[in-house]
Design a protein around this motif. Structure first.
Motif, mmCIF file in Angstrom:
data_model
loop_
_atom_site.group_PDB
_atom_site.id
_atom_site.type_symbol
_atom_site.label_atom_id
_atom_site.label_comp_id
_atom_site.label_asym_id
_atom_site.label_seq_id
_atom_site.Cartn_x
_atom_site.Cartn_y
_atom_site.Cartn_z
ATOM 1 N N PRO A 223 7.806 -4.857 -25.886
ATOM 2 C CA PRO A 223 8.065 -4.613 -24.461
ATOM 3 C C PRO A 223 7.159 -3.524 -23.892
ATOM 4 N N ALA A 224 6.712 -3.736 -22.660
ATOM 5 C CA ALA A 224 5.753 -2.823 -22.043
ATOM 6 C C ALA A 224 6.320 -1.431 -21.816
ATOM 7 N N ASP A 225 7.645 -1.327 -21.708
ATOM 8 C CA ASP A 225 8.246 -0.026 -21.414
ATOM 9 C C ASP A 225 8.676 0.738 -22.664
ATOM 10 N N ALA A 226 8.369 0.207 -23.854
ATOM 11 C CA ALA A 226 8.729 0.877 -25.111
ATOM 12 C C ALA A 226 7.676 1.927 -25.460
ATOM 13 N N PRO A 227 8.005 2.873 -26.361
ATOM 14 C CA PRO A 227 6.995 3.825 -26.825
ATOM 15 C C PRO A 227 5.762 3.098 -27.347
ATOM 16 N N ARG A 228 4.612 3.604 -27.004
ATOM 17 C CA ARG A 228 3.361 2.916 -27.309
ATOM 18 C C ARG A 228 2.733 3.467 -28.589
ATOM 19 N N LEU A 276 10.659 -3.372 -34.679
ATOM 20 C CA LEU A 276 10.833 -1.985 -34.246
ATOM 21 C C LEU A 276 10.657 -1.887 -32.726
ATOM 22 N N PRO A 277 11.399 -0.989 -32.089
ATOM 23 C CA PRO A 277 11.391 -0.903 -30.618
ATOM 24 C C PRO A 277 10.179 -0.145 -30.085
ATOM 25 N N VAL A 278 8.993 -0.724 -30.259
ATOM 26 C CA VAL A 278 7.755 -0.089 -29.806
ATOM 27 C C VAL A 278 6.878 -1.119 -29.105
ATOM 28 N N ARG A 279 5.955 -0.615 -28.321
ATOM 29 C CA ARG A 279 4.864 -1.416 -27.772
ATOM 30 C C ARG A 279 3.686 -1.217 -28.710
ATOM 31 N N LEU A 280 3.434 -2.200 -29.545
ATOM 32 C CA LEU A 280 2.423 -2.080 -30.585
ATOM 33 C C LEU A 280 1.085 -2.618 -30.102
ATOM 34 N N ARG A 281 0.035 -1.873 -30.425
ATOM 35 C CA ARG A 281 -1.323 -2.348 -30.189
ATOM 36 C C ARG A 281 -2.097 -2.205 -31.491
ATOM 37 N N GLU A 450 -6.117 -2.449 -52.204
ATOM 38 C CA GLU A 450 -4.835 -1.800 -51.902
ATOM 39 C C GLU A 450 -4.806 -1.385 -50.433
ATOM 40 N N VAL A 451 -3.626 -1.498 -49.824
ATOM 41 C CA VAL A 451 -3.482 -1.121 -48.415
ATOM 42 C C VAL A 451 -2.801 0.247 -48.339
ATOM 43 N N GLN A 452 -3.513 1.246 -48.822
ATOM 44 C CA GLN A 452 -2.988 2.611 -48.805
ATOM 45 C C GLN A 452 -2.630 3.032 -47.379
ATOM 46 N N THR A 453 -1.536 3.756 -47.260
ATOM 47 C CA THR A 453 -0.985 4.343 -46.020
ATOM 48 C C THR A 453 -0.304 3.337 -45.112
ATOM 49 N N ALA A 454 -0.308 2.039 -45.438
ATOM 50 C CA ALA A 454 0.365 1.061 -44.579
ATOM 51 C C ALA A 454 1.877 1.260 -44.602
ATOM 52 N N ARG A 455 2.444 1.431 -45.792
ATOM 53 C CA ARG A 455 3.896 1.628 -45.879
ATOM 54 C C ARG A 455 4.289 2.969 -45.264
ATOM 55 N N LEU A 456 3.443 3.962 -45.434
ATOM 56 C CA LEU A 456 3.677 5.256 -44.797
ATOM 57 C C LEU A 456 3.722 5.095 -43.278
ATOM 58 N N ALA A 457 2.749 4.377 -42.722
ATOM 59 C CA ALA A 457 2.685 4.206 -41.269
ATOM 60 C C ALA A 457 3.937 3.515 -40.752
ATOM 61 N N TYR A 458 4.376 2.501 -41.447
ATOM 62 C CA TYR A 458 5.607 1.791 -41.067
ATOM 63 C C TYR A 458 6.799 2.735 -41.089
ATOM 64 N N ALA A 459 6.923 3.505 -42.158
ATOM 65 C CA ALA A 459 8.040 4.448 -42.261
ATOM 66 C C ALA A 459 7.976 5.502 -41.162
ATOM 67 N N LEU A 460 6.774 5.988 -40.864
ATOM 68 C CA LEU A 460 6.604 7.001 -39.830
ATOM 69 C C LEU A 460 7.020 6.464 -38.463
ATOM 70 N N VAL A 461 6.562 5.273 -38.124
ATOM 71 C CA VAL A 461 6.897 4.686 -36.830
ATOM 72 C C VAL A 461 8.399 4.419 -36.738
ATOM 73 N N GLU A 463 10.811 5.971 -38.331
ATOM 74 C CA GLU A 463 11.513 7.255 -38.241
ATOM 75 C C GLU A 463 11.325 7.868 -36.850
ATOM 76 N N ARG A 464 10.117 7.789 -36.345
ATOM 77 C CA ARG A 464 9.788 8.454 -35.076
ATOM 78 C C ARG A 464 10.462 7.783 -33.886
ATOM 79 N N TYR A 465 10.670 6.466 -34.003
ATOM 80 C CA TYR A 465 11.205 5.722 -32.873
ATOM 81 C C TYR A 465 12.550 5.074 -33.145
ATOM 82 N N GLY A 466 13.309 5.678 -34.060
ATOM 83 C CA GLY A 466 14.729 5.389 -34.099
ATOM 84 C C GLY A 466 15.258 4.483 -35.161
ATOM 85 N N ARG A 467 14.419 3.921 -36.021
ATOM 86 C CA ARG A 467 14.942 3.067 -37.081
ATOM 87 C C ARG A 467 14.262 3.400 -38.391
#
Length: 469
Positions: A223-228, A276-281, A450-461, A463-467
């Motif tokens: 959604p356009a109005d979610a955290p970007r 997750l409740p974000v506007r992902l780009r 290996e996709v290093q930091t991908a799982r970290l990024a998911y966890a960070l987003v 945590e930061r935006y509510g789930r």
């Protein structure tokens, strides 16, 4: 027997009649476990010399003479070097069949299940499939779909990194992004040709010498109005070094130079899969740094998308060039968070080794959150400083910036400072300098991409935006 189906990679079984139990045993808990074994199994364990050292396995008979129990040693779980993904060793150590973890105090069954799936990964595109592999029943209380979703995204990213450049060019990176967009209802815009040269001149310059057209791939979802939240991934499908050509030994693994793009795609897949409740780009500049008559040259001066002119000090410092244009695009609408991923410098590997990506940010609170997310999901990173005085090393006598200052010191830092010049509106920006490759097999981390930091990024987003994941 049923299993939770995941679009890519192995899955946890929902149930399996007759699944063999695995009892995970720590050094401190072994005596109690040993005392509680039936006499036959206790004698058998003693006869085989089992001790609960990390990764040690014992196969104990059941009453019918078949396999009745697997003992798996965890070692000292409080030791500083304890491998939390130790259970990822089991898919290579057990015979084919169905297994389940027995409930054990202090044992993180969800993390072990993820480690199992990550350790089950095999890249078999170019060879006959191997023998059937052991399968795991989802532990009680573990969200099998969520765990499988993460493992599937990692497997898809690993496949991209492992695929050789003859079968993975910029068009194939675009196809991977489009396939992901189709699964989740995202929109994709791609800039190529004359439009690329005009709008993203650094991306165009780096990729101009290859017959495979460079491009800028831009996915949006949510959604356009979610955290970007904006993810940017370096997509150099192969790096010869350009006219500053690499020696042969340094070129052998350059199919992995799109590891940043793979990590960004994997993180995007996790984020969208969890809704997750974000506007992902997701922005991926994808090129091949090749050699031909129209290759960009040392000494060239190119005006970036941001308007800054860049003197080319070295054509083998191409990743920061394509990221500069991509980050300027990402920064244009000042999102709440920008994460960029790149196999950028050998200097980061010299400092931290292949298993520990470097990260850079000026936001102190965000730095703590990044480090904590990495610890929480066992996707570790280490912060290096954006030491402002080193920015003077980027000075050019004929342009605004030089992409590769001489001197050889602080290469990862000066690269990060170069990128920071193109993020002017967004304070919450993290740059990950990763290796994207497992040099040898470790539990849950097979040798290869290996996709290093991908799982970290998911966890960070999350945590930061509510789930939380």
């Amino acid at each position: 027997m049923t299993s939770t189906q995941i679009p890519h990679g192995p899955a946890l079984l929902d149930a399996a009649a007759g699944a063999v139990p695995i009892r995970c045993v720590s050094a401190e808990g072994w005596k109690a476990v040993e005392a509680g074994l039936p006499p036959l199994q206790r004698s058998f364990a003693g006869a085989t010399g089992f001790a609960p050292k990390a990764g040690r396995i014992a196969f104990l008979p059941g009453e019918d003479g078949g396999l009745g129990l697997v003992l798996f040693g965890l070692g000292d779980t409080n030791a500083a070097g304890h491998d939390r993904f130790l259970a990822g060793k089991l898919p290579d150590a057990l015979p084919a069949g169905d297994y389940r973890f027995e409930p054990t105090d202090g044992f993180d069954a969800g993390e072990a299940a993820l480690a199992w799936l990550l350790g089950s990964y095999r890249f078999e595109r170019y060879r006959k499939p191997g023998e059937p592999r052991p399968r795991l029943v989802a532990p009680q209380g573990v969200d099998a779909v969520a765990v499988g979703r993460v493992a599937a995204a990692v497997a898809a990213g690993r496949d991209l990194v492992n695929t050789p450049a003859n079968d993975l060019g910029p068009a194939e990176i675009e196809a991977a992004v489009r396939a992901l967009a189709e699964r989740f209802g995202a929109a994709v815009a791609v800039t190529v040709g004359e439009a690329l040269e005009k709008e993203f001149p650094l991306v165009h310059a780096v990729g101009a010498a290859s017959p495979r057209a460079p491009r800028l791939i831009d996915l949006t979802w949510g959604p356009a109005d979610a955290p970007r939240v904006t993810l940017v991934g370096k997509g150099v499908v192969f790096d010869t070094g350009g006219l500053d050509i690499k020696p042969a030994s340094n070129m052998l693994l350059m199919k992995k130079d799109m590891g940043g793009a793979a990590a960004a795609l994997a993180a995007a897949e996790m984020i969208m899969g969890a809704d997750l409740p974000v506007r992902l780009r997701l922005i991926v500049p994808s090129v091949e740094n090749a050699i031909a008559g129209d290759a960009f040259r040392p000494g060239d001066i190119i005006r970036s998308r941001a308007g800054l002119t860049v003197e080319i000090g070295n054509t083998d410092a191409e990743g920061r060039l394509i990221l500069a244009d991509a980050l300027d695009l990402a920064d244009a609408d000042a999102p709440d968070l920008i994460l960029d991923f790149a196999t950028l410098t050998g200097a980061a590997r010299v400092a931290l080794g292949p298993d520990l990506p470097a990260f850079f940010t000026e936001d102190e609170a965000l730095a703590g959150a990044v480090a904590e997310a990495g610890r929480r999901v066992n996707d570790p990173v280490w912060r290096l400083p954006l030491h402002a005085p080193y920015a003077g090393q980027l000075d050019s006598k004929v342009a605004d910036l030089n992409n590769a200052p001489g001197g050889g010191f602080a290469g990862a830092i000066t690269a990060a400072l170069f990128l920071r010049r193109f993020v002017r509106r967004t304070r919450a920006h993290v740059h990950f300098d990763l290796y994207g490759w497992n040099p040898s097999t470790k539990p849950g981390r097979p040798e290869g991409g290996e996709v290093q930091t991908a799982r970290l990024a998911y966890a960070l987003v999350a945590e930061r935006y509510g789930r939380k994941p």
